[in-house]
Design a protein around this motif. Structure first.
Motif, mmCIF file in Angstrom:
data_model
loop_
_atom_site.group_PDB
_atom_site.id
_atom_site.type_symbol
_atom_site.label_atom_id
_atom_site.label_comp_id
_atom_site.label_asym_id
_atom_site.label_seq_id
_atom_site.Cartn_x
_atom_site.Cartn_y
_atom_site.Cartn_z
ATOM 1 N N ALA A 114 -62.909 86.278 5.574
ATOM 2 C CA ALA A 114 -63.267 87.562 4.949
ATOM 3 C C ALA A 114 -64.371 88.275 5.720
ATOM 4 N N LEU A 115 -65.289 87.516 6.340
ATOM 5 C CA LEU A 115 -66.343 88.134 7.151
ATOM 6 C C LEU A 115 -65.727 88.845 8.358
ATOM 7 N N PHE A 116 -64.774 88.171 9.005
ATOM 8 C CA PHE A 116 -64.134 88.786 10.162
ATOM 9 C C PHE A 116 -63.304 90.002 9.750
ATOM 10 N N ASP A 117 -62.645 89.948 8.594
ATOM 11 C CA ASP A 117 -61.906 91.115 8.110
ATOM 12 C C ASP A 117 -62.845 92.278 7.825
ATOM 13 N N PHE A 118 -64.020 91.965 7.279
ATOM 14 C CA PHE A 118 -64.996 93.012 6.959
ATOM 15 C C PHE A 118 -65.425 93.752 8.219
ATOM 16 N N GLN A 119 -65.670 93.014 9.314
ATOM 17 C CA GLN A 119 -66.110 93.675 10.543
ATOM 18 C C GLN A 119 -65.013 94.539 11.144
ATOM 19 N N CYS A 120 -63.754 94.230 10.841
ATOM 20 C CA CYS A 120 -62.628 94.957 11.426
ATOM 21 C C CYS A 120 -62.209 96.173 10.606
ATOM 22 N N ALA A 121 -62.732 96.302 9.394
ATOM 23 C CA ALA A 121 -62.390 97.457 8.561
ATOM 24 C C ALA A 121 -62.904 98.730 9.232
ATOM 25 N N PRO A 122 -62.075 99.759 9.352
ATOM 26 C CA PRO A 122 -62.513 100.997 10.028
ATOM 27 C C PRO A 122 -63.814 101.562 9.475
ATOM 28 N N ALA A 123 -64.017 101.448 8.172
ATOM 29 C CA ALA A 123 -65.235 102.002 7.554
ATOM 30 C C ALA A 123 -66.489 101.263 8.004
ATOM 31 N N ASN A 124 -66.329 100.030 8.484
ATOM 32 C CA ASN A 124 -67.482 99.223 8.877
ATOM 33 C C ASN A 124 -67.675 99.131 10.384
ATOM 34 N N ARG A 125 -66.897 99.882 11.130
ATOM 35 C CA ARG A 125 -66.903 99.783 12.597
ATOM 36 C C ARG A 125 -68.289 99.999 13.187
ATOM 37 N N ASP A 126 -68.947 101.083 12.819
ATOM 38 C CA ASP A 126 -70.258 101.376 13.401
ATOM 39 C C ASP A 126 -71.344 100.462 12.850
ATOM 40 N N LEU A 127 -71.211 100.045 11.600
ATOM 41 C CA LEU A 127 -72.183 99.139 10.999
ATOM 42 C C LEU A 127 -72.160 97.773 11.668
ATOM 43 N N MET A 128 -70.961 97.228 11.894
ATOM 44 C CA MET A 128 -70.827 95.831 12.278
ATOM 45 C C MET A 128 -70.651 95.595 13.774
ATOM 46 N N THR A 129 -70.380 96.629 14.550
ATOM 47 C CA THR A 129 -70.071 96.415 15.966
ATOM 48 C C THR A 129 -70.843 97.362 16.874
ATOM 49 N N TYR A 130 -70.883 97.017 18.152
ATOM 50 C CA TYR A 130 -71.471 97.878 19.176
ATOM 51 C C TYR A 130 -70.654 97.703 20.452
ATOM 52 N N VAL A 131 -70.865 98.596 21.402
ATOM 53 C CA VAL A 131 -70.148 98.515 22.674
ATOM 54 C C VAL A 131 -70.990 97.694 23.642
ATOM 55 N N ALA A 132 -70.449 96.554 24.082
ATOM 56 C CA ALA A 132 -71.155 95.657 24.998
ATOM 57 C C ALA A 132 -71.029 96.145 26.430
ATOM 58 N N ASP A 133 -71.714 95.458 27.363
ATOM 59 C CA ASP A 133 -71.642 95.856 28.772
ATOM 60 C C ASP A 133 -70.256 95.638 29.362
ATOM 61 N N SER A 134 -69.396 94.933 28.639
ATOM 62 C CA SER A 134 -68.001 94.761 29.067
ATOM 63 C C SER A 134 -67.162 95.986 28.760
#
Length: 483
Positions: free
Chosen positions: A43-63
Motif C-alpha cells: 500500500a505504501l508503494f501504491d500511495f507513492q504511485c498515485a498521480p495525486a501524490n506524485r510531487d509529494l512522494m517523488t523527485y527527479v534524480a540525477d538519472s
C-alpha cells in the motif's frame, strides 16, 4: 523506476529462506504469518504511485528518473522539509506502527553518500561501490532492511573472543571476485518484507575484531542467507476487528544467518576496518539522518495514541472531568514536544558539504526523551481506560450468536456509540497499548536507537556546552569576594 504495490509484492517471491514455527515459510506473500504486512508495504508503494501524490512522494534524480523522496539528498532547508512531508505521509498510513519502512535504511544510505568523502579517505574503490549501490537501489525502488548489531552471547567478550568465532558474522575468505562471510547478525526487522539487506556493525569493535568489521549489501534471496523469524503476531491475530494493528502491521523481527555467503566486491563498502565501521555512521550524517526518519514516524504514532486517549474519554463519558482534561493536556503537551523537536531539527539544520542535514543535538534530545516518554504515554492510556480495555468479547464471532450479541448490547454501554462501536474501538485501543504486539512496540521504542546510556551520551556529546558554561563564567567574572 517507481514500483507499484503489486510489483513489490511480486519481487518478494524470490525463493528467500525464511523460517518460522519449525519450517521454511515458502512464499512470504501468501504465508499467514506475513501476508497482511506484505500488503501493508504494498500500500505504501501504491500511495507513492498515485498521480495525486506524485510531487509529494517523488523527485527527479540525477538519472533523470522520478524516484521516492527517501533517497533524496537535500541541498537546502526547503528540500529537507519537502522530504520530511513525504516520509510523514507514509507514516500516517500505518499510524507509526511500521518501524522499518523502506524510507528508514534508504535514509541512512543516502546520508552515507552525503558523507562520501569519509569513504573515499578510507578506500576509493569501496566509496565507488557505495555510490554505485545507492544509485542502483534508488533507481530500482528497492526496499532495504539492515542488520547492524551482534548476537547477544557473552557480552563481557569481544566478537572475536566468543566461544564460536563465527557467532557474529565475519569474513571467512576473499578473492578477486569478492568476500565470503559466515555468522549471524541482529535484528532483521522487516526482513521478510524487504528486497535486500545492508549488513554492518554499529557496535564498537575491539582490536582483533577486524574480520567482523564489514559493510555490504545483498539480496535477501542470496544463497546461504537465512532469516530465523520470531513469533508472528499477525498469525495469532484472528481478524482485523479483533486485532486491527497486529493483523496488518506486524513487520516481524528475525535473526539473519549467513552460511558461507558470497558477496561480490561491487557490493562491499568496508572490509576489515574497525575505525571505518564507526565512521560510516558518525563521521557522515548517517546515524542522525536515519533516526530523524524515526522521529518523523514517532510523531505520527504519538498523534495516533493521543487520538486514542481522547476517544477513550469520549467513549467513557469522562471528557468533561477536570482530572481527565488535565491528563489529556499532559499527553497533548508531550506529543507536541516531540513534534517541536522534529521541526527544530530542521530549523537548526546546517550544511554538510553540498547538502543540508537536520541538527544532531535536537535529534538526540528527542530520542533521549522519547525513550522515557513512550512507555509513560502508553501507561497513561491504560489509566484512562481502566477495565474497559479488557472487558471485551472474546472475538468478533461472539456477535454471530444472537443470545451473545444481545448480552453484548446490554453490557457494553457508552454515551458515544452503540455496543459494537465500543467493542470495535477498545479492541483497537488494546492492540495499541496492551496486546503482545503492543508490548513489542513499547520495547522497540525504548531500545531501537540503543541503550539509554548510549543515546544520552550522544546528547551529551552534541550539546553546546561551551556556550552554556560561557554564561556561567561570564556571571562569575562579574563579581569578586569584595564586590
Amino acid at each position: 523506476m517507481l514500483k507499484t504495490g503489486a510489483q513489490h509484492i511480486a519481487s518478494l517471491r524470490d525463493g528467500r529462506a525464511v523460517y518460522i514455527d519449525g519450517a521454511l515459510a515458502g512464499d512470504v506473500t501468501a504465508h499467514p504469518a506475513f501476508r497482511n504486512a506484505v500488503g501493508s508495504i504494498g500500500a505504501l508503494f501504491d500511495f507513492q504511485c498515485a498521480p495525486a501524490n506524485r510531487d509529494l512522494m517523488t523527485y527527479v534524480a540525477d538519472s533523470g528518473e522520478r524516484v521516492n523522496r527517501s533517497w533524496q539528498l537535500p541541498r537546502s532547508y526547503a528540500e529537507l522539509v519537502e522530504r520530511r512531508r513525504a516520509l510523514a505521509a507514509w507514516a500516517d498510513l500505518h499510524c507509526g506502527f511500521l518501524n522499518r519502512t523502506p524510507d528508514y535504511v534508504a535514509s541512512g544510505m543516502a546520508a552515507m553518500v552525503m558523507g562520501l568523502d569519509v569513504f573515499e579517505a578510507y578506500d576509493r574503490k569501496r566509496a565507488g561501490a557505495l555510490l554505485d549501490y545507492y544509485r542502483y537501489a534508488r533507481d530500482r525502488d528497492l526496499y532495504l532492511n539492515y542488520v547492524i548489531t551482534n548476537p547477544q552471547a557473552d557480552r563481557s567478550k569481544s566478537a572475536a573472543a566468543q566461544a564460536n568465532p563465527y557467532l557474529t558474522l565475519g569474513l571467512v575468505d576473499q578473492d578477486h571476485e569478492g568476500i565470503t562471510v559466515r555468522g549471524a547478525k541482529m535484528l532483521a526487522t522487516g526482513g521478510t518484507l524487504a528486497n535486500e539487506v545492508f549488513v554492518t556493525c554499529i557496535q564498537p569493535l575491539q582490536p582483533g575484531d577486524e574480520k567482523h568489521a564489514l559493510a555490504f549489501a545483498i539480496p535477501l534471496a542470496t544463497k546461504g542467507v537465512k532469516l530465523l523469524s520470531r513469533k508472528s503476531y499477525e498469525a495469532a491475530a484472528p481478524s482485523a476487528f479483533d486485532n486491527p494493528l497486529a493483523s496488518r502491521f506486524d513487520e516481524n523481527d528475525a535473526v539473519l544467518y549467513c552460511d558461507e555467503v558470497r558477496v561480490p566486491w561491487e557490493r562491499v563498502f568496508i572490509n576489515g576496518s574497525i575505525e571505518m565501521c564507526q565512521r560510516q555512521f558518525y563521521a557522515t550524517p548517517a546515524h542522525h539522518y536515519q533516526n530523524y526518519q524515526s522521529i518523523i514516524r514517532l510523531d505520527a504514532k504519538l498523534r495516533f495514541l493521543a487520538g486514542i486517549a481522547r476517544r477513550i474519554a469520549d467513549m467513557n463519558g469522562t471528557a468533561a472531568m477536570p482530572a481527565v482534561r488535565e491528563t489529556l493536556g499532559q499527553l497533548a503537551a508531550e506529543a507536541a514536544m516531540i513534534e517541536s523537536l522534529l521541526l527544530a531539527m530542521e530549523v537548526k539544520g546546517a550544511p554538510h558539504g553540498a547538502y543540508f542535514v537536520p541538527d544532531r543535538h535536537m535529534l538526540y534530545a528527542a530520542q533521549t526523551l522519547s525513550q522515557q516518554l513512550y512507555p509513560r504515554f502508553v501507561n497513561t492510556l491504560r489509566e484512562l481506560a481502566g477495565g474497559a480495555m479488557i472487558m471485551l468479547p472474546s472475538s468478533r464471532r461472539d456477535f454471530a450468536d444472537p443470545e451473545l450479541s444481545r448480552l453484548i448490547e446490554q453490557t457494553q454501554q457508552s454515551p458515544a456509540g452503540g455496543a459494537r462501536d465500543k467493542v470495535k474501538f477498545y479492541k483497537l485501543a488494546w492492540d495499541a497499548v496492551g496486546s503482545e504486539f503492543a508490548s513489542r512496540h513499547t520495547h522497540y521504542e525504548m531500545f531501537y536507537s540503543g541503550a539509554p546510556f548510549v543515546i544520552k551520551a550522544h546528547a551529551f556529546r552534541t550539546y553546546d556546552w561551551e556556550r552554556a558554561t560561557a554564561m556561567v563564567d561570564g556571571l562569575l567574572g562579574s563579581y569578586e569576594l569584595d564586590s
